[in-house]
Design a protein around this motif. Structure first.
Motif, short mmCIF file in Angstrom:
data_model
loop_
_atom_site.label_atom_id
_atom_site.label_comp_id
_atom_site.label_asym_id
_atom_site.label_seq_id
_atom_site.Cartn_x
_atom_site.Cartn_y
_atom_site.Cartn_z
N ARG A 174 -107.40 47.94 -43.07
CA ARG A 174 -106.49 47.04 -43.78
C ARG A 174 -105.63 47.80 -44.79
O ARG A 174 -104.41 47.56 -44.90
CB ARG A 174 -107.30 45.97 -44.50
CG ARG A 174 -106.42 45.00 -45.28
CD ARG A 174 -107.22 43.88 -45.87
NE ARG A 174 -106.37 42.99 -46.64
CZ ARG A 174 -106.77 41.85 -47.17
NH1 ARG A 174 -108.03 41.46 -47.01
NH2 ARG A 174 -105.93 41.10 -47.87
N THR A 175 -106.25 48.74 -45.51
CA THR A 175 -105.50 49.51 -46.51
C THR A 175 -104.37 50.31 -45.85
O THR A 175 -103.22 50.29 -46.32
CB THR A 175 -106.45 50.44 -47.27
OG1 THR A 175 -107.45 49.67 -47.92
CG2 THR A 175 -105.68 51.26 -48.29
N HIS A 176 -104.70 51.03 -44.76
CA HIS A 176 -103.68 51.84 -44.09
C HIS A 176 -102.62 50.96 -43.45
O HIS A 176 -101.43 51.35 -43.39
CB HIS A 176 -104.33 52.72 -43.04
CG HIS A 176 -105.21 53.80 -43.62
ND1 HIS A 176 -104.75 54.69 -44.57
CD2 HIS A 176 -106.51 54.13 -43.39
CE1 HIS A 176 -105.73 55.52 -44.91
NE2 HIS A 176 -106.82 55.19 -44.20
N ALA A 177 -103.02 49.76 -42.95
CA ALA A 177 -102.02 48.85 -42.38
C ALA A 177 -101.05 48.37 -43.45
O ALA A 177 -99.84 48.26 -43.22
CB ALA A 177 -102.72 47.66 -41.71
N GLU A 178 -101.56 48.08 -44.65
CA GLU A 178 -100.69 47.68 -45.75
C GLU A 178 -99.76 48.81 -46.17
O GLU A 178 -98.58 48.58 -46.50
CB GLU A 178 -101.55 47.22 -46.94
CG GLU A 178 -102.30 45.91 -46.68
CD GLU A 178 -103.25 45.56 -47.80
OE1 GLU A 178 -103.46 46.44 -48.69
OE2 GLU A 178 -103.79 44.44 -47.82
N VAL A 179 -100.31 50.05 -46.13
CA VAL A 179 -99.45 51.20 -46.46
C VAL A 179 -98.33 51.34 -45.44
O VAL A 179 -97.17 51.62 -45.79
CB VAL A 179 -100.30 52.48 -46.52
CG1 VAL A 179 -99.40 53.72 -46.64
CG2 VAL A 179 -101.27 52.42 -47.70
N ALA A 180 -98.68 51.13 -44.13
CA ALA A 180 -97.66 51.23 -43.08
C ALA A 180 -96.60 50.16 -43.26
O ALA A 180 -95.40 50.42 -43.04
CB ALA A 180 -98.33 51.11 -41.70
#
Length: 339
Positions: A174-180
């Motif tokens: 979820r964190t990396h998806a939000e960063v993307a």
């Protein structure tokens, strides 16, 4: 002879002379059959006649009894026999009922104890109050409760383990998806999406391992042994691990020292899980440029499968903990969940 008389008799000599008779006996023989039982009709009524001979004294005797008298006698005897039975049957039935009820009271108590139990109360039953005949049943119920408790504990542990272990990779995804989503540059977005893919792969591997453990925990008994070609099974697992090994720059190989070691008795699925886990760990913890070798060889009357790698190995202090779930060695630098 008439129906007013119920018994008469005659005595005859061997030459056929009537020697004596009862007052109501006729002057002719009571029956043409000299010896034994016979039934004759006189004055329209049946009579039972019994005759006996005494050759040593030259005498034949016949005795007749009216059938109606015998029927009355039999009915009287039956009535006298039924009287005590009629009184005894209710008493006997009551005694049987009280005896059975008293004898089954421990079973009723046992059934009541089982009925009152809460679903989470799976402890052993009280065997002291159970009769000897019911103790095998109590022991079987205790064994069932024990297996159910183990199954419930396994399910609870699996749920807790899955929730605990999946929380980290899902949070990272979820964190990396939000960063993307928030990235303004393509390179930053690509790096975040690469991390999402890695987290997804880790979560997928973890779920596969958890499902495998749940399937193994659910087995009530070991699977039946079947002939398995160990070398073919190892080759399949090495082929599946080859892309990961090539990505890490680790060479993998298989050597079979004897044709006798090719066929073993076991469960193909479980052996595949074992080999896959050993090879995956060996490749994962072997530095780039290293090698992993799977060797199959005879060992006395058995077959040995050995996975050898050029990695750092496991410290002696950590070896006792290697079979504990979710335990991972310190300083490995590799991702994993200890399954």
């Amino acid at each position: 002879a008439g129906e007013g008389h119920s018994l008469c008799y005659q005595g005859w000599s061997e030459d056929g002379r009537l020697i004596f008779r009862s007052a109501d006996a006729p002057l002719v023989p009571l029956s043409a059959q000299v010896e034994g039982f016979s039934i004759v009709q006189r004055d329209g009524s049946p009579w039972r006649v019994y005759g006996v001979r005494a050759p040593d004294v030259g005498l034949r005797v016949q005795v007749a009894e009216h059938a109606h008298f015998r029927d009355q006698l039999a009915a009287s005897v039956a009535r006298h026999l039924l009287h005590p039975v009629a009184f005894a049957l209710p008493v006997l039935a009551a005694l049987i009922w009280f005896s059975v009820r008293w004898g089954l009271s421990p079973l009723r108590s046992l059934a009541e104890e089982v009925r009152r139990r809460e679903p989470d109360h799976l402890g052993p039953l009280d065997q002291g109050s159970a009769p000897i005949e019911a103790k095998p049943l109590v022991m079987a119920l205790d064994s069932l409760f024990s297996r159910v408790a183990a199954s419930v504990e396994s399910a609870q542990r699996f749920t807790a383990d899955a929730a605990h272990e999946l929380r980290t990779p899902l949070a990272a995804i979820r964190t990396h998806a939000e960063v993307a989503l928030a990235a303004r540059e393509d390179l930053e977005r690509k790096q975040a999406l690469d991390r999402v893919i890695e987290g997804t792969q880790r979560a997928s591997r973890l779920i596969t391992q958890l499902l495998t453990l749940a399937r193994l925990d659910a087995r009530a008994a070991p699977p039946p042994n079947q002939p398995v070609r160990l070398a073919e099974l190892a080759s399949q697992q090495l082929a599946e691990a080859a892309p990961f090994a090539a990505q890490k720059g680790v060479s993998i190989g298989l050597s079979e020292r004897s044709e006798r070691a090719a066929l073993v008795a076991g469960d193909a699925d479980l052996l595949a899980v074992m080999i896959r886990n050993l090879v995956d760990n060996a490749v994962r913890y072997t530095p780039r440029g290293g090698s992993v070798e799977v060797a199959i060889m005879p060992a006395n009357e058995r077959t040995s499968l050995t996975v050898t790698d050029t990695g750092p190995g496991v410290d002696a202090a950590e070896r006792p903990h290697m079979l504990q779930r979710f335990y991972r060695g310190r300083g490995t630098g590799e991702e994993g969940s200890g399954l």
